[in-house]
Design an enzyme around this catalytic site. Structure first.
Site, short mmCIF file in Angstrom:
data_model
loop_
_atom_site.label_atom_id
_atom_site.label_comp_id
_atom_site.label_asym_id
_atom_site.label_seq_id
_atom_site.Cartn_x
_atom_site.Cartn_y
_atom_site.Cartn_z
N LEU A 1 30.07 23.64 46.90
CA LEU A 1 30.31 23.62 48.34
C LEU A 1 29.54 24.72 49.06
O LEU A 1 29.61 24.81 50.30
CB LEU A 1 31.81 23.77 48.63
CG LEU A 1 32.71 22.62 48.18
CD1 LEU A 1 34.18 22.99 48.35
CD2 LEU A 1 32.39 21.35 48.96
N THR B 1 26.24 30.95 40.28
CA THR B 1 27.51 30.60 39.68
C THR B 1 27.31 30.40 38.19
O THR B 1 26.24 30.73 37.65
CB THR B 1 28.10 29.36 40.38
OG1 THR B 1 29.41 29.12 39.88
CG2 THR B 1 27.24 28.13 40.18
N LYS C 1 26.20 34.27 35.78
CA LYS C 1 26.77 35.51 36.29
C LYS C 1 26.49 36.72 35.41
O LYS C 1 26.39 37.85 35.90
CB LYS C 1 28.27 35.35 36.54
CG LYS C 1 28.57 34.37 37.67
CD LYS C 1 30.03 34.39 38.07
CE LYS C 1 30.28 33.50 39.27
NZ LYS C 1 31.66 33.59 39.77
N ASN D 1 27.12 37.69 41.21
CA ASN D 1 26.97 36.35 41.79
C ASN D 1 26.02 36.30 42.97
O ASN D 1 25.86 35.26 43.60
CB ASN D 1 28.34 35.80 42.22
CG ASN D 1 28.91 36.52 43.43
OD1 ASN D 1 28.59 37.69 43.69
ND2 ASN D 1 29.75 35.83 44.19
N ASP E 1 32.63 38.35 44.25
CA ASP E 1 33.82 37.65 43.79
C ASP E 1 35.08 38.48 43.99
O ASP E 1 36.17 37.94 44.20
CB ASP E 1 33.69 37.28 42.31
CG ASP E 1 32.74 36.12 42.08
OD1 ASP E 1 32.64 35.25 42.97
OD2 ASP E 1 32.10 36.06 41.01
N ALA F 1 41.58 34.93 31.77
CA ALA F 1 40.95 36.18 31.33
C ALA F 1 39.42 36.14 31.34
O ALA F 1 38.79 36.93 30.64
CB ALA F 1 41.44 36.52 29.93
N GLY F 2 38.80 35.28 32.13
CA GLY F 2 37.34 35.20 32.15
C GLY F 2 36.71 36.14 33.16
O GLY F 2 37.32 37.14 33.57
N ALA G 1 43.00 29.91 41.96
CA ALA G 1 41.55 29.77 42.09
C ALA G 1 41.07 28.33 42.04
O ALA G 1 39.97 28.02 42.50
CB ALA G 1 40.85 30.58 40.99
N TYR H 1 40.42 24.38 42.76
CA TYR H 1 40.37 23.44 43.88
C TYR H 1 39.60 22.23 43.40
O TYR H 1 38.91 22.26 42.39
CB TYR H 1 39.72 24.06 45.13
CG TYR H 1 38.27 24.40 44.98
CD1 TYR H 1 37.27 23.49 45.31
CD2 TYR H 1 37.88 25.65 44.50
CE1 TYR H 1 35.93 23.79 45.17
CE2 TYR H 1 36.54 25.96 44.35
CZ TYR H 1 35.58 25.04 44.69
OH TYR H 1 34.25 25.36 44.54
#
Length: 270
Positions: free
Chosen positions: A17, A63, A67, A87, A104, A128-129, A213, A215
């Protein structure tokens, strides 16, 4: 005539998006001659893409899976270096080198502050990323003193988060998958997919703010319980717009209000 170019890079990228957000902002701000696109770029192609950009290029949003790779290009900000994740790439000029940033953290922090959360003592983090590390930095900015991490693999969670948490002065309490049974000021779930409904309900019952987070996968599992209890619920679109607004400021020098950008993405996502 296009004389300023920006883009989002990643793989896969068709769902992004970011072009909608940035191009909407250009229209809102009256920035003519600005264009923002999306390009499918894998990790091993990032260097070639950057090298092939001409003088009209201003900035890149990066993205997954870029990253970590982005840290190898330009002058890396202290925040991006700490979190081992970036990012945003800002092309250099004859007077300044290219820069690498992480927005971020702002994607987590700014929506919570806008919703009224100015400080917190205890936070629950689900996942946990790389985005989880950004959430830790946001927690530190809020004054959090204890972070309970809910993760499927405690060992992997500590490997990903432990060093960053230590450098931020945040004690971690890593717990297995399920209800941690902790009262918290804020819950942040960084899972890219919907959370289990029972776990979501249990977490909502013990907090005042939730940021989910995910969507694009239907209604958040937090939505019903949050509405029933009057808990503030923010989602991945709030995060996406918040971090993009900081990118826009870095790339254009202009501040764009959040409302028209949120309206645009919610219409597209809905």
């Amino acid at each position: 005539m296009t004389n300023h170019r920006c883009a989002v890079l990643g793989s896969p990228i068709a769902h992004s998006l970011s072009p909608l957000i940035h191009n909407t902002a250009y229209r809102v701000l009256g920035l003519t001659g600005w264009r923002y696109d999306a390009f499918e770029v894998a990790e091993d192609g990032l260097g070639a893409f950057i090298a092939g950009c001409g003088p009209e290029w201003v900035g890149l949003s990066c993205t997954m899976p870029l990253k970590r790779a982005l840290l190898d290009f330009g002058v890396v900000s202290e925040r991006a270096a700490l979190l081992r994740s970036a990012n945003t790439f800002l092309f250099g000029t004859p007077d300044e080198p290219s820069r690498v940033e992480n927005t971020d953290v702002d994607g987590v922090l700014d929506p919570l502050r806008t919703a009224g959360l100015e400080s917190a003592r205890t936070a629950v983090l689900v996942g946990a990323g790389a985005t989880a590390r950004s959430a830790l930095a946001a927690f530190a900015a809020l004054g959090v003193e204890r972070v309970v991490v809910v993760a499927r693999d405690a060992g992997r969670a500590l490997a990903s988060l432990g060093d960053v948490a230590g450098r931020l002065g945040l004690p971690l309490d890593v717990r297995g998958w399920g209800d941690p049974g902790v009262r918290s000021d804020v819950v942040v779930s960084v899972l890219p997919v919907a959370l289990d409904a029972d776990l979501a309900a249990a977490l909502v019952a013990n907090t005042g703010y939730v940021l989910d987070a995910q969507y694009g996968h239907g209604t958040s599992a937090f939505a019903g319980p949050a509405a029933d209890r009057g808990v503030v619920l923010l989602d991945g679109l709030d995060m996406l717009v918040a971090q993009a607004r900081v990118q826009l400021r870095l790339m254009t020098g202009h501040e764009c209000p959040a409302e028209p950008l949120l309206d645009a993405v919610r219409r597209r996502d809905g």
